[in-house]
Write an enzyme that holds these catalytic residues in place. Sequence first.
Site, short mmCIF file in Angstrom:
data_model
loop_
_atom_site.label_atom_id
_atom_site.label_comp_id
_atom_site.label_asym_id
_atom_site.label_seq_id
_atom_site.Cartn_x
_atom_site.Cartn_y
_atom_site.Cartn_z
N GLU A 185 0.82 -1.21 0.00
CA GLU A 185 0.00 0.00 0.00
C GLU A 185 0.86 1.26 0.00
O GLU A 185 1.50 1.57 1.01
CB GLU A 185 -0.90 -0.01 1.24
CG GLU A 185 -1.81 1.21 1.35
CD GLU A 185 -2.81 1.11 2.50
OE1 GLU A 185 -2.61 0.28 3.40
OE2 GLU A 185 -3.79 1.88 2.48
N GLU B 276 -11.87 1.35 5.07
CA GLU B 276 -10.87 1.64 6.09
C GLU B 276 -11.02 3.13 6.39
O GLU B 276 -10.36 3.98 5.79
CB GLU B 276 -9.46 1.31 5.59
CG GLU B 276 -8.45 1.36 6.72
CD GLU B 276 -7.02 1.40 6.22
OE1 GLU B 276 -6.22 0.57 6.66
OE2 GLU B 276 -6.71 2.27 5.38
MN MN Z 1 -5.34 2.04 3.74
#
Ligand code: MN
Length: 270
Positions: free
Chosen positions: A153, A247
């Site tokens: 990420e 998230e």
């Molecule tokens: Mn994230």
Amino acid sequence: MKSAVTVSLVPEARGGPFVYWDDLAAGCRAAAALGFDAVEVFPPGPDAVAPDALRALLDDNGLSLAAVGTGAGWVKHKLSLTSPDAAVRDKAVAFVQSIMTLAAKFDAPAIIGSMQGKWDGAVTKPIALRYLGSALFKLDEHAHDLGTTLLYEPLNRYETNLINTLGDGVQFLAALGTRSVKLLADLYHMNIEETNLADALRSAGPYVGHVHFADSNRRAAGLGHTDFAPIVAALVEIGYTGYLSAEVLPLPDSDTAARTTIANFRKYVT
Ligand SMILES: [Mn+2]
């Protein structure tokens, strides 16, 4: 595309962008009641969640496991893949491998976010990128052996100074030649770093392995100023069929964040 919502089991991550907290069973029940396809779980470590118990929870609630986070490796255990200390780097790789092994039992990928660390002092940017590349190379082997995917990420500039955009992530993975590592496109980080979110997703194409579905302010999709229509259109265009996983901050409260997420998921994903 499928919907997912996050459940954090890490007390040290309190204040972080997770919708449900502390109680995996309650999080699964709430996710199922709202019609989510899956949960994304952030455990304190690989032994915190018994696979049989997790299997039963998922089955009882008709849910899949979207992904498993490794953030506790950093926030709880202070492990970083780019630490100046080789022993810490080795422990960090082992921690990620253990989470990957757990996740693979559920055909889910593990996520590398904060464990990538930052460059600083004696660890210059080229050195840190070499450490990160070496770690991803080893973890790619592990993912390949498990028949699973690992998600890397890119984070915004306030969280890492290594790789901030999808484009830089693609370039990094392409140079490493990994087979089983994909990028996690977090729409909150991208809102800070990308020139155009839809264009960035189109350019990353098959490298996009997971999406964190968050608004500009890291609240639930619909509670900020991100325009989701062109983003979802770009994901459709690249043939993305994975998760849009919330998230996001549990604001104004967990259930409202989850409800708003699923309402906007249904609005944009048809
Ligand atoms: Mn994230």
